[in-house]
Design a protein around this motif. Structure first.
Motif, PDB file in Angstrom:
ATOM      1  N   LEU A  22      -6.460  -0.701   4.641  1.00  0.00           N
ATOM      2  CA  LEU A  22      -7.005  -0.032   3.532  1.00  0.00           C
ATOM      3  C   LEU A  22      -8.207   0.809   3.589  1.00  0.00           C
ATOM      4  CD1 LEU A  22      -5.934  -2.299   0.660  1.00  0.00           C
ATOM      5  CD2 LEU A  22      -5.021   0.011   0.968  1.00  0.00           C
ATOM      6  N   PRO A  23      -9.322   0.258   4.375  1.00  0.00           N
ATOM      7  CA  PRO A  23     -10.478   1.039   4.437  1.00  0.00           C
ATOM      8  C   PRO A  23     -10.156   2.552   5.065  1.00  0.00           C
ATOM      9  CG  PRO A  23     -10.936  -1.161   5.291  1.00  0.00           C
ATOM     10  CD  PRO A  23      -9.606  -1.218   4.795  1.00  0.00           C
ATOM     11  N   LEU A  24      -9.335   2.526   6.119  1.00  0.00           N
ATOM     12  CA  LEU A  24      -9.087   3.742   6.797  1.00  0.00           C
ATOM     13  C   LEU A  24      -8.055   4.536   5.849  1.00  0.00           C
ATOM     14  CD1 LEU A  24      -8.653   2.962  10.532  1.00  0.00           C
ATOM     15  CD2 LEU A  24     -10.664   4.224   9.339  1.00  0.00           C
ATOM     16  N   LEU A  25      -7.051   3.998   5.169  1.00  0.00           N
ATOM     17  CA  LEU A  25      -6.102   4.742   4.194  1.00  0.00           C
ATOM     18  C   LEU A  25      -6.663   5.411   3.160  1.00  0.00           C
ATOM     19  CD1 LEU A  25      -3.158   2.250   4.222  1.00  0.00           C
ATOM     20  CD2 LEU A  25      -3.331   4.381   5.510  1.00  0.00           C
ATOM     21  N   GLU A  26      -7.905   4.669   2.819  1.00  0.00           N
ATOM     22  CA  GLU A  26      -8.659   5.194   1.673  1.00  0.00           C
ATOM     23  C   GLU A  26      -9.709   6.275   2.086  1.00  0.00           C
ATOM     24  OE1 GLU A  26     -10.567   1.886   0.181  1.00  0.00           O
ATOM     25  OE2 GLU A  26      -8.785   1.012  -0.784  1.00  0.00           O
ATOM     26  N   TYR A  51       6.617   5.709   6.065  1.00  0.00           N
ATOM     27  CA  TYR A  51       7.043   5.382   4.672  1.00  0.00           C
ATOM     28  C   TYR A  51       6.951   6.137   3.543  1.00  0.00           C
ATOM     29  CZ  TYR A  51       7.054   1.173   7.840  1.00  0.00           C
ATOM     30  OH  TYR A  51       7.275   0.552   9.075  1.00  0.00           O
ATOM     31  N   GLY A  52       6.696   7.266   3.808  1.00  0.00           N
ATOM     32  CA  GLY A  52       6.401   8.262   2.578  1.00  0.00           C
ATOM     33  C   GLY A  52       7.409   8.523   1.341  1.00  0.00           C
ATOM     34  N   ASN A  53       8.786   7.972   1.870  1.00  0.00           N
ATOM     35  CA  ASN A  53       9.641   8.245   0.864  1.00  0.00           C
ATOM     36  C   ASN A  53       9.599   6.979  -0.318  1.00  0.00           C
ATOM     37  OD1 ASN A  53      10.644   6.200   2.825  1.00  0.00           O
ATOM     38  ND2 ASN A  53      12.842   6.463   2.463  1.00  0.00           N
ATOM     39  N   LYS A  54       8.769   6.026   0.019  1.00  0.00           N
ATOM     40  CA  LYS A  54       8.934   4.585  -0.883  1.00  0.00           C
ATOM     41  C   LYS A  54       7.789   4.767  -1.810  1.00  0.00           C
ATOM     42  CE  LYS A  54      10.712   1.572   2.633  1.00  0.00           C
ATOM     43  NZ  LYS A  54      10.352   0.247   3.289  1.00  0.00           N
ATOM     44  N   ASN A  55       8.268   4.623  -3.020  1.00  0.00           N
ATOM     45  CA  ASN A  55       7.365   4.852  -4.328  1.00  0.00           C
ATOM     46  C   ASN A  55       6.697   3.386  -4.526  1.00  0.00           C
ATOM     47  OD1 ASN A  55       5.994   5.771  -6.646  1.00  0.00           O
ATOM     48  ND2 ASN A  55       7.732   5.849  -7.836  1.00  0.00           N
ATOM     49  N   LYS A  56       5.275   3.459  -4.068  1.00  0.00           N
ATOM     50  CA  LYS A  56       4.434   2.184  -4.439  1.00  0.00           C
ATOM     51  C   LYS A  56       3.689   2.139  -5.538  1.00  0.00           C
ATOM     52  CE  LYS A  56       6.176   0.034  -0.722  1.00  0.00           C
ATOM     53  NZ  LYS A  56       5.263  -0.315   0.241  1.00  0.00           N
ATOM     54  N   ARG A  57       4.255   1.682  -6.912  1.00  0.00           N
ATOM     55  CA  ARG A  57       3.472   1.945  -8.052  1.00  0.00           C
ATOM     56  C   ARG A  57       2.649   0.481  -8.025  1.00  0.00           C
ATOM     57  NH1 ARG A  57       7.872   4.276 -12.164  1.00  0.00           N
ATOM     58  NH2 ARG A  57       9.180   2.725 -11.279  1.00  0.00           N
ATOM     59  N   PHE A 107       0.803  -1.282   0.179  1.00  0.00           N
ATOM     60  CA  PHE A 107       0.039   0.186   0.080  1.00  0.00           C
ATOM     61  C   PHE A 107       0.842   1.261  -0.111  1.00  0.00           C
ATOM     62  CE2 PHE A 107       0.739  -1.672   4.275  1.00  0.00           C
ATOM     63  CZ  PHE A 107       1.137  -0.586   4.764  1.00  0.00           C
ATOM     64  N   ALA A 108       0.348   2.442  -0.272  1.00  0.00           N
ATOM     65  CA  ALA A 108       0.899   3.780  -0.319  1.00  0.00           C
ATOM     66  C   ALA A 108       0.834   4.404   1.009  1.00  0.00           C
ATOM     67  CB  ALA A 108       0.454   4.217  -1.590  1.00  0.00           C
ATOM     68  N   ARG A 109       1.721   5.356   1.272  1.00  0.00           N
ATOM     69  CA  ARG A 109       1.449   6.146   2.513  1.00  0.00           C
ATOM     70  C   ARG A 109       1.748   7.574   2.127  1.00  0.00           C
ATOM     71  NH1 ARG A 109       1.314   4.735   7.659  1.00  0.00           N
ATOM     72  NH2 ARG A 109       0.553   7.009   7.727  1.00  0.00           N
ATOM     73  N   ALA A 110       1.152   8.471   2.682  1.00  0.00           N
ATOM     74  CA  ALA A 110       1.327   9.918   2.692  1.00  0.00           C
ATOM     75  C   ALA A 110       2.656  10.053   2.838  1.00  0.00           C
ATOM     76  CB  ALA A 110       0.543  10.726   3.704  1.00  0.00           C
ATOM     77  N   GLU A 111       3.352  11.316   2.127  1.00  0.00           N
ATOM     78  CA  GLU A 111       4.648  11.912   2.059  1.00  0.00           C
ATOM     79  C   GLU A 111       5.188  11.944   3.703  1.00  0.00           C
ATOM     80  OE1 GLU A 111       6.774  15.765   0.840  1.00  0.00           O
ATOM     81  OE2 GLU A 111       5.760  14.762  -0.780  1.00  0.00           O
ATOM     82  N   GLN A 112       4.290  12.520   4.585  1.00  0.00           N
ATOM     83  CA  GLN A 112       4.734  12.740   5.714  1.00  0.00           C
ATOM     84  C   GLN A 112       5.034  11.692   6.767  1.00  0.00           C
ATOM     85  OE1 GLN A 112       1.884  13.674   4.689  1.00  0.00           O
ATOM     86  NE2 GLN A 112       0.291  13.333   6.272  1.00  0.00           N
TER      87      GLN A 112
END
Length: 512
Positions: A452-456, A397-403, A389-394
């Motif tokens: 995921l339900p909360l990250l979304e 793990y915000g430095n990891k590009n999850k494509r 999953f992707a996380r916000a920049e702050q």
């Protein structure tokens, strides 16, 4: 038995409630302002388009400049102070910079060179030199350890950034804005107990955090047990309350503990798990990542000239800011990145055009080589799930590009290893065995609420975290007040007891 439960809870609380209160306050701050880092997007945005005019020496020449038989783990062509540089990465060491025009190793960077590199990265803004530091309150990250020390340069821009320039190669590796410097005193700097770093406690800092978290977990469990024991479920107390405390801080502490105690336990325990204590979550996988690459990074003389390679990338729609060499399944590839992180990949030799992604069969065969003969299950993820999953920049793990899409390869080895592969660059993103996936539950889910339900639904997630943090903060503050009062009463009794003892020991001469 109950008496001992109460005593343990009381005296642990006097010591630990202050730390717990700080953790809740700093945790809320970290929702919005993370510990300073330079993300890949920020790194690329600070670079010019690669200039190939009178450039560049071959990869073979750049590797020969190092003069060592050990092959580098990574090689990229980038810009430092608007000049093309090869960067050679070796395990546990600072990256070695090679002038891409002359093929000579760059000497350690002095003050003037650091100012030039910072000014180029900042787009020509005015800069001033602040000094050379090995480690300060904003550069504790272990990921930076190999590149220390840093030249620190102040940028006179809207964000009032401070740039940290590696003395070894002149690359900007960290930027810290004025907002990050202000808020992190209450944020990550407190949350991770960074005041312990860099001083006499430095070598014990990790252990202190581990055992404080362990003691805090025990404290919270004891508190919940005591709270349940003191609550009258069947018959209320004389006051009519089911709590023995009719009012005041004790009542708030009791009721708050019952309402938020279970959450308090999970947050502190999951914070403990973030430290990976006692090697409980260390990987047991037997997979060999080096077999995925199939060869050490080397030059065989058949690579495309850099000017020709960048021309092909330009024709594919990528104005390259960085070009990276990568071996996958024994074949050499070039990966180019533009200013926003878009990429294209192609073989470093031959007539192959630049592509958005590598063919599935290439990645699958390379992955299979990590454990020959093993049964594997292949899955192409087109949407995020619990383990990717992707996380916000702050965020942490915000430095990891999850494509997306992403290839997941499940192996049937004894550790139950999963490998995640980025088809855009061919890179191994991460490797998770059963212990790693357990750690995902024990830390990311319980502590950061990476569900995921909360990250979304980031607003809902933030509201819930803040609300429950206020509950935990209330438990901690009322515990501090009650503990302080207990200490004052104990101190008062100790002051009085010597006089009473003395008076009682003197015989009454008027008798007998």
């Amino acid at each position: 038995m109950k008496r001992y439960l109460y005593l343990w809870h009381r005296w642990l609380g006097i010591t630990l409630c202050l730390f717990m209160a700080l953790w809740f306050v700093s945790g809320v701050v970290m929702l919005y302002v993370g510990y300073p880092k330079l993300t890949p997007a920020e790194q690329l945005a600070g670079l010019p388009v690669l200039s190939t005019e009178n450039c560049c020496v071959s990869l073979e020449t750049a590797l020969a400049a190092r003069g060592e038989s050990v092959a580098p783990q990574s090689v990229k062509l980038t810009s430092v102070a608007n000049e093309p540089r090869y960067l050679l990465g070796f395990p546990g060491k600072a990256q070695v910079a090679v002038d891409a025009r002359t093929g000579k190793i760059i000497a350690p960077v002095d003050r003037n060179a650091a100012l030039a590199a910072a000014q180029a990265f900042a787009g020509g803004a005015q800069v001033s030199y602040l000094g050379l530091v090995y480690e300060d309150m904003w550069s504790h990250s272990r990921a930076l350890s190999a590149e220390r020390p840093f030249h620190v340069v102040q940028v006179e821009d809207l964000q009032q950034r401070r740039l940290y320039v590696s003395q070894h190669n002149g690359r900007v590796l960290l930027d810290v804005t004025a907002q990050e410097r202000a808020w992190n005193w209450l944020g990550a700097w407190l949350h991770w107990l960074y005041p312990l770093r860099g001083g006499v406690f430095d070598s014990w800092a990790a252990d202190i955090v581990i055992y404080l978290s362990l003691a805090g977990t025990v404290l919270a469990i004891l508190g919940l047990v005591v709270g349940l024991l003191r609550w009258r479920f069947a018959k209320p107390y004389r006051s009519g309350s089911r709590s023995p405390y009719p009012s005041g801080f004790a009542r708030w502490h009791h009721i708050g503990g019952l309402l938020f105690g279970a959450l308090l336990i999970t947050w502190i325990f999951s914070g403990l798990m973030s430290m990976r204590p006692w090697h409980l979550l260390d990987s047991q996988s037997v997979l060999r990542p080096d077999a995925y690459y199939g060869a050490e990074l080397h030059a065989d003389g058949s690579e495309l000239p850099v000017a020709e390679a960048t021309k092909r990338f330009d024709q594919a729609g990528i104005q390259a800011r960085e070009v990276e060499w990568r071996f996958i399944g024994g074949r050499s590839y070039l990966v180019a990145y533009d200013a926003v992180g878009n990429s294209r990949i192609m073989l470093s030799a031959g007539a192959m055009e630049a592509q958005v992604q590598l063919p599935s069969i290439t990645l699958e065969r390379a992955a299979q080589a990590m454990l020959p003969g093993a049964q594997v299950e292949l899955e192409w993820l087109t949407a995020y799930d619990f383990y990717y999953f992707a996380r916000a920049e702050q965020s942490m793990y915000g430095n990891k590009n999850k494509r997306l899409p992403m290839l997941r390869v499940r192996f049937n080895d004894s550790a139950g290893t999963w490998v995640h592969i980025d088809p855009y660059s061919g890179a191994l993103i991460d490797q998770l065995d059963q212990r790693g996936r357990v750690g995902r539950w024990l830390f990311n889910l319980l502590h950061s609420w990476d569900w995921l339900p909360l990250l979304e639904r980031p607003l809902l997630r933030e509201v819930l975290i803040i609300a429950f943090s206020l509950g935990g903060f209330a438990i901690s503050v009322t515990g501090i007040v009650l503990g302080w009062r207990r200490l004052l009463r104990t101190r008062s009794r100790h002051r009085q007891s010597p006089a009473l003892t003395c008076k009682q020991s003197i015989p009454d001469k008027g008798k007998g």
